[in-house]
Enzyme design. Structure first.
Site, PDB file in Angstrom:
ATOM      1  N   ASN A   1      17.184  32.845 -58.710  1.00  0.00           N
ATOM      2  CA  ASN A   1      16.613  33.916 -57.899  1.00  0.00           C
ATOM      3  C   ASN A   1      17.580  34.468 -56.861  1.00  0.00           C
ATOM      4  O   ASN A   1      17.538  35.642 -56.534  1.00  0.00           O
ATOM      5  CB  ASN A   1      15.356  33.422 -57.182  1.00  0.00           C
ATOM      6  CG  ASN A   1      14.367  32.756 -58.119  1.00  0.00           C
ATOM      7  OD1 ASN A   1      13.992  31.607 -57.934  1.00  0.00           O
ATOM      8  ND2 ASN A   1      13.955  33.472 -59.146  1.00  0.00           N
TER       9      ASN A   1
ATOM     10  N   ILE B   1       8.367  28.610 -50.700  1.00  0.00           N
ATOM     11  CA  ILE B   1       7.296  28.846 -51.667  1.00  0.00           C
ATOM     12  C   ILE B   1       7.367  27.773 -52.746  1.00  0.00           C
ATOM     13  O   ILE B   1       8.436  27.308 -53.097  1.00  0.00           O
ATOM     14  CB  ILE B   1       7.447  30.246 -52.305  1.00  0.00           C
ATOM     15  CG1 ILE B   1       7.229  31.335 -51.249  1.00  0.00           C
ATOM     16  CG2 ILE B   1       6.467  30.441 -53.446  1.00  0.00           C
ATOM     17  CD1 ILE B   1       7.479  32.730 -51.769  1.00  0.00           C
ATOM     18  N   GLY B   2       6.210  27.388 -53.280  1.00  0.00           N
ATOM     19  CA  GLY B   2       6.188  26.427 -54.369  1.00  0.00           C
ATOM     20  C   GLY B   2       5.259  25.265 -54.087  1.00  0.00           C
ATOM     21  O   GLY B   2       4.651  25.166 -53.017  1.00  0.00           O
ATOM     22  N   ASN B   3       5.156  24.369 -55.079  1.00  0.00           N
ATOM     23  CA  ASN B   3       4.166  23.299 -54.945  1.00  0.00           C
ATOM     24  C   ASN B   3       4.557  22.270 -53.890  1.00  0.00           C
ATOM     25  O   ASN B   3       3.685  21.662 -53.266  1.00  0.00           O
ATOM     26  CB  ASN B   3       3.905  22.637 -56.301  1.00  0.00           C
ATOM     27  CG  ASN B   3       5.102  21.880 -56.845  1.00  0.00           C
ATOM     28  OD1 ASN B   3       6.243  22.158 -56.497  1.00  0.00           O
ATOM     29  ND2 ASN B   3       4.843  20.939 -57.726  1.00  0.00           N
TER      30      ASN B   3
ATOM     31  N   GLU C   1       9.773  32.921 -43.268  1.00  0.00           N
ATOM     32  CA  GLU C   1       9.955  34.188 -43.979  1.00  0.00           C
ATOM     33  C   GLU C   1       8.653  34.687 -44.599  1.00  0.00           C
ATOM     34  O   GLU C   1       8.341  35.870 -44.537  1.00  0.00           O
ATOM     35  CB  GLU C   1      10.959  34.003 -45.128  1.00  0.00           C
ATOM     36  CG  GLU C   1      12.332  33.603 -44.730  1.00  0.00           C
ATOM     37  CD  GLU C   1      13.139  33.214 -45.953  1.00  0.00           C
ATOM     38  OE1 GLU C   1      14.166  33.863 -46.180  1.00  0.00           O
ATOM     39  OE2 GLU C   1      12.743  32.282 -46.675  1.00  0.00           O
TER      40      GLU C   1
END
Length: 523
Positions: free
Chosen positions: A389, A275-277, A299
């Site tokens: 996280n 996930i992320g840019n 995932e």
């Protein structure tokens, strides 16, 4: 009882167990062990956790009504509210959000992260409930979008660790979300079977299905059915920028090179992306590339994957969660017939299974906090101590994939240095992925191919190809000095100067920059 709830709950005896969220609050006592459904902020229970938080706030029970909470990965804003009210005694294995990170780093919440492929099975082994008399979770609160004729649970946009939690839970509360369309038919569920009776997974393609579309439940364990009309709340995705697009372009050039040489097929191998840019930029780049008939084994899917499907380049995707924004979910529901044929949601022990990942030959792509010059990666602890996280599933994929890629900016923005913090460092302050796990390190500056290289060769490749120009000479100087001293002591395999290895980090803590005036600086 709403008409849609009656329609969704097809097992009549459950309708005798209808409760409001407020009526469930009395079931919860301090110190209990709880499981929640959900993964990466979607598919988690909402109204019951909120009702418990309301009870704590109204009665000033902060710190007096707390729980040991287990979720497949991160939940939604409800767990942030629990953290703010000092309701989390212990949390595992992964979390996202400022309130819970603050609770962990101030010592209020005991947190341990774990490989996401291992967490659910370890839960069924009783590893995390061994202080209890019966080894069971006291309650699992699970979100469903439908309940079948035999009482089985049809999850929503996430499967996660729900099958395992249900199997080791003393009592179960089912939140039936009637504002979310039924996801029936989208899942492929594997129920836990522990050693020595476990069998090999039969999955040989990303679209293989075992055939179970709902989670079996012992109806006697279900103590409440609660209607929920709360949608998942996912914040907007970070858009790609120039840095992330440069990273993606460097990686795509490498894929093209490998395919040209025959080390990758023309449709690559199943892709895993985080996930992320940077992940968004890679997906956007793949959608616009010459690669077609691509598949995904990962995932979590985010909004960019919907565009990936629409580009015609992506044939099929497997995940354990669909983490979409509100607009993304609206688009998904409007085109259900199209997307549902190209998508399968599985248990996280399957989506993250090292056995399947290795068999399929996936291409793993993840973003770390930092990578050192010998290719050790830190994915969790800033400056070695502050938890972000958690490890998540990065190591499940990076250790077992055919190609293991770490993509990161060469430097991250800092308020105190115009260049920013170097993501390439002499020695990682915490190691989640070792030098033995990574094949490729790629930044906006370039790509380092580490396959088959010795540590010193890796270091030259990483520094030369991937480090920020403002830090390149400094890192080269460290390696040269370390090599000089190591030669004297005949320890040249992986040279380090221990008294200097963390000076860049120490200088940032003291002076707000990783740029050193000299490696001889004392701290």
């Amino acid at each position: 009882m709403s008409s849609i709830l009656k329609q969704r709950v097809r097992y009549a005896p459950y309708l005798q167990k209808l409760r409001t969220a407020e009526q469930c609050v009395e079931l919860f006592k301090h110190g209990q062990y709880l499981g929640w459904s959900g993964f990466t902020g979607v598919g988690a229970p909402k109204v019951v956790p909120d009702a418990i938080a309301d009870h704590v706030e109204k009665n000033n029970l902060q710190g007096k009504l707390g729980f040991n909470l287990f979720v497949g990965a991160s939940a939604g804003p409800e767990e942030g509210r629990w953290a703010e009210n000092d309701m989390l005694l212990r949390r595992s294995p992964h979390q996202v959000g400022k309130p819970i990170a603050k609770a962990i780093n101030t010592g209020k919440t005991k947190f341990f992260d774990k490989h996401l492929s291992m967490f659910p099975q370890d839960l069924t082994y009783g590893f995390y409930t061994r202080e209890k008399e019966n080894d069971l979770l006291d309650y699992t609160i699970i979100e469903a979008t439908a309940i079948t004729e035999d009482g089985s649970i049809v999850p929503g946009p996430a499967v996660g660790a729900s099958p395992e939690m249900i199997s080791v839970s003393d009592k179960i509360i089912i939140e039936v979300n009637t504002v979310t369309p039924s996801f029936e038919g989208l899942h492929d569920i594997d129920m836990p079977v522990n050693p020595p009776f476990r069998q090999p997974y039969p999955h040989t393609t990303v679209d293989y299905r075992t055939g179970l579309t709902a989670i079996p439940v012992d109806p006697s364990k279900v103590v409440a059915i609660v209607e929920s009309q709360t949608r998942d709340k996912v914040p907007p995705n970070t858009p790609s920028d120039e840095t992330s697009r440069n990273i993606a372009n460097n990686l795509l050039e490498f894929f093209e090179h490998e395919a040209k040489l025959g080390r990758l097929p023309e449709n690559l191998h199943p892709l895993q992306s985080g996930i992320g840019n940077i992940a968004n930029a890679v997906v956007e780049g793949l959608a616009d590339s010459k690669f077609k008939n691509l598949t995904v084994w990962t995932e979590v899917l985010q909004d960019s994957f919907l565009d990936f499907f629409e580009s015609g380049s992506l044939d099929f995707a497997t995940a354990t969660s669909i983490r979409l924004t509100e607009a993304g979910f609206d688009k998904f529901y409007e085109n259900w017939d199209t997307y549902s044929k190209k998508l399968c949601l599985r248990s996280q022990v399957v989506s993250n299974s090292p056995e399947i990942i290795r068999r399929l030959g996936t291409i793993a792509m993840n973003t770390p906090v930092e990578v050192d010059i010998y290719a050790h990666a830190n994915s969790t602890n800033v400056m070695g101590s502050r938890m972000l996280n958690g490890l998540g599933g990065s190591a499940d994929f990076l250790r077992n994939s055919k190609l293991s890629v770490m993509h990161t900016p060469s430097a991250r923005p800092s308020k105190t240095d115009k260049t920013g913090v170097s993501c390439i460092v002499p020695f990682a302050t915490h190691v989640d992925q070792t030098e033995h796990d990574l094949d490729i390190v790629v930044t906006d500056q370039g790509l380092a191919d580490l396959r088959g290289l010795s540590p010193k060769e890796r270091a030259r490749e990483i520094i030369t190809k991937t480090s920020h120009p403002d830090y390149r000479d400094q890192l080269t100087d460290y390696l040269d000095r370390a090599t000089f001293y190591a030669e004297k002591s005949k320890c040249l395999h992986e040279p380090h100067i221990l008294q200097d290895a963390f000076k860049m980090h120490l200088n940032f803590q003291e002076n707000g920059t990783m740029k050193l005036d000299s490696w001889d600086k004392k701290f």
